[in-house]
Design a protein around this motif. Sequence first.
Motif, PDB file in Angstrom:
ATOM      1  N   GLU A 195      48.269  42.897  37.072  1.00 55.15           N
ATOM      2  CA  GLU A 195      47.554  43.562  38.158  1.00 55.15           C
ATOM      3  C   GLU A 195      46.538  44.535  37.593  1.00 55.15           C
ATOM      4  N   THR A 196      45.459  44.714  38.361  1.00 50.68           N
ATOM      5  CA  THR A 196      44.495  45.773  38.087  1.00 50.68           C
ATOM      6  C   THR A 196      44.680  46.806  39.189  1.00 50.68           C
ATOM      7  N   THR A 197      43.750  47.711  39.294  1.00 51.48           N
ATOM      8  CA  THR A 197      43.855  48.739  40.330  1.00 51.48           C
ATOM      9  C   THR A 197      44.023  48.144  41.723  1.00 51.48           C
ATOM     10  N   ARG A 198      43.270  47.107  42.030  1.00 49.61           N
ATOM     11  CA  ARG A 198      43.333  46.536  43.388  1.00 49.61           C
ATOM     12  C   ARG A 198      43.621  45.044  43.434  1.00 49.61           C
ATOM     13  N   LEU A 199      43.735  44.409  42.272  1.00 45.50           N
ATOM     14  CA  LEU A 199      43.867  42.957  42.233  1.00 45.50           C
ATOM     15  C   LEU A 199      45.156  42.500  41.566  1.00 45.50           C
ATOM     16  N   LYS A 252      45.659  42.875  45.812  1.00 44.86           N
ATOM     17  CA  LYS A 252      47.038  43.276  45.532  1.00 44.86           C
ATOM     18  C   LYS A 252      47.811  43.625  46.803  1.00 44.86           C
ATOM     19  N   VAL A 253      47.154  44.250  47.770  1.00 44.34           N
ATOM     20  CA  VAL A 253      47.851  44.709  48.980  1.00 44.34           C
ATOM     21  C   VAL A 253      47.848  43.645  50.068  1.00 44.34           C
ATOM     22  N   THR A 254      46.677  43.066  50.346  1.00 43.16           N
ATOM     23  CA  THR A 254      46.568  42.117  51.461  1.00 43.16           C
ATOM     24  C   THR A 254      46.911  40.683  51.071  1.00 43.16           C
ATOM     25  N   VAL A 259      34.588  43.008  42.013  1.00 47.75           N
ATOM     26  CA  VAL A 259      35.760  42.247  41.596  1.00 47.75           C
ATOM     27  C   VAL A 259      35.508  41.555  40.257  1.00 47.75           C
ATOM     28  N   ALA A 260      34.352  40.924  40.109  1.00 49.85           N
ATOM     29  CA  ALA A 260      34.066  40.200  38.864  1.00 49.85           C
ATOM     30  C   ALA A 260      34.113  41.137  37.662  1.00 49.85           C
ATOM     31  N   VAL A 261      33.498  42.303  37.784  1.00 56.85           N
ATOM     32  CA  VAL A 261      33.489  43.264  36.676  1.00 56.85           C
ATOM     33  C   VAL A 261      34.908  43.733  36.372  1.00 56.85           C
ATOM     34  N   GLU A 262      35.671  44.045  37.393  1.00 53.95           N
ATOM     35  CA  GLU A 262      37.060  44.498  37.211  1.00 53.95           C
ATOM     36  C   GLU A 262      37.897  43.439  36.490  1.00 53.95           C
ATOM     37  N   VAL A 263      37.736  42.197  36.899  1.00 51.37           N
ATOM     38  CA  VAL A 263      38.494  41.109  36.289  1.00 51.37           C
ATOM     39  C   VAL A 263      38.051  40.877  34.852  1.00 51.37           C
ATOM     40  N   VAL A 264      36.754  40.771  34.623  1.00 47.09           N
ATOM     41  CA  VAL A 264      36.259  40.466  33.275  1.00 47.09           C
ATOM     42  C   VAL A 264      36.630  41.570  32.299  1.00 47.09           C
TER      43      VAL A 264
END
Length: 177
Positions: free
Chosen positions: A16-20, A81-83, A117-122
């Motif tokens: 998990e990341t902050t939101r994903l 992560k939440v929804t 989202v893309a930046v967070e994932v990469v």
Amino acid sequence: MQLTNSEHILSYFTFETTRLSLQPVNSSSLALLANLYGCNKTMRYIAPPLSLHQTETMLNLMLNKQKQNQYNSLILAIKHKVTADDYGICGLPNLELNNKTAEIGVMLLPIGQGTGVAVEVVRTIVVKLLNLGIETIYMQIDPKNKAAIIAATKSGFIACRLTGRYVYQDAVKINFN
């Protein structure tokens, strides 16, 4: 860190990341993959859209490789992560642990586009790959895909004119001799 079997690899790339929330695709991922691979807009910079049958065949091939401990490629489902809303996928289409090389790609549904989202994932995937000892991390981006170029640049990648790829700059080794 050494990943010695399918259980270790699947576990390592479930995080998990902050939101994903990210995890390797499984048999229940067909709808997500069909939405992405069957969409003209999503596929416009990659390849012609795939039919449902083609997508199902690709998924089954990947799942069979996982059963045989073959991990030269991996696709991670990206969810909120939440929804638990599907946002897209992060692909590692060329994951070569022995050669210390990996390619990253991200495909997002409209709900995830333009949201960071893309930046967070990469950024997160890069850290995980560096922790595995991967030395060369790259992205192949169509030059017309401005959003992907911006996300790659924000994630620490630089354009490499020699290969036409975007290479993670901390992993770039240049020999001037």
